[in-house]
Design a protein around this motif. Structure first.
Motif, short mmCIF file in Angstrom:
data_model
loop_
_atom_site.label_atom_id
_atom_site.label_comp_id
_atom_site.label_asym_id
_atom_site.label_seq_id
_atom_site.Cartn_x
_atom_site.Cartn_y
_atom_site.Cartn_z
N GLY A 154 33.48 15.27 24.58
CA GLY A 154 33.46 14.67 23.25
C GLY A 154 34.18 15.59 22.26
N TYR A 174 26.34 11.98 25.63
CA TYR A 174 27.57 11.80 26.40
C TYR A 174 27.29 11.71 27.90
N ASP A 191 30.78 18.94 27.49
CA ASP A 191 31.17 17.53 27.46
C ASP A 191 32.59 17.40 26.93
#
Length: 173
Positions: free
Chosen positions: A168, A123, A166
């Motif tokens: 994600g 990411y 992150d």
């Protein structure tokens, strides 16, 4: 009749009605890039609006220092970090030390060829991840606070001295 009742309701709302708490206020962050020695501080969000100049400055601080390339970082990552600092009761000016922000594919490929801890489809290459530490905050405390937010991925690297966050899917390692 409905038109009149709607007008009556509208007239009851004060013209000085306050905006919701989610759209007012200031969100600030401070960064220190351990590789370049650069610092960045700024109000990146004011009264519901992201501040382009501040975000551009942050993108520069968080650039891939190996290739000297910058990319737009995910705004949700800044919001995650802001919320993380609030969760830890840290002052606005407390710096987040950045070990890695954006990584171009060339840098990511080089790092993943030397370490099993670097994802091939990281990411970081999408501007959606940072590896961070905050002086005075134990890494385990930082990890636990990031996990509690449930806002994305959290990786714990105590031997390397950082926590990965992150935007994600929610997961941890």
């Amino acid at each position: 009749m409905l038109g009149l009742s709607g007008a009556a309701v509208i007239s009851l709302v004060s013209p000085k009605a306050k905006a919701s708490r989610s759209t007012t206020g200031i969100k600030s962050l401070s960064f220190y890039n351990r590789h370049t020695g650069e610092r960045g501080h700024g109000n990146y969000w004011i009264d519901g609006q992201y501040q382009a100049d501040t975000l551009d400055h942050f993108n520069h601080i968080l650039r891939d220092h190996r290739e000297n390339l910058e990319a737009p970082m995910d705004k949700r990552l800044f919001d995650l970090l802001f919320t993380l600092k609030q969760t830890l009761n840290l002052s606005v000016d407390k710096e987040i030390h950045v070990i890695s922000g954006y990584r171009c594919p060339k840098t990511n490929n080089m790092l993943s060829s030397h370490s099993s801890g670097v994802a091939k489809k990281s990411y970081h290459m999408k501007g959606m991840a940072m590896d961070i530490a905050i002086p005075g905050v134990h890494l385990k405390t930082l990890r636990d606070a990031a996990l509690s937010l449930k806002l994305g991925g959290v990786g714990y690297y105590p031997d390397s001295g950082f926590v990965h966050v992150d935007t994600g899917p929610i997961r941890h390692w």
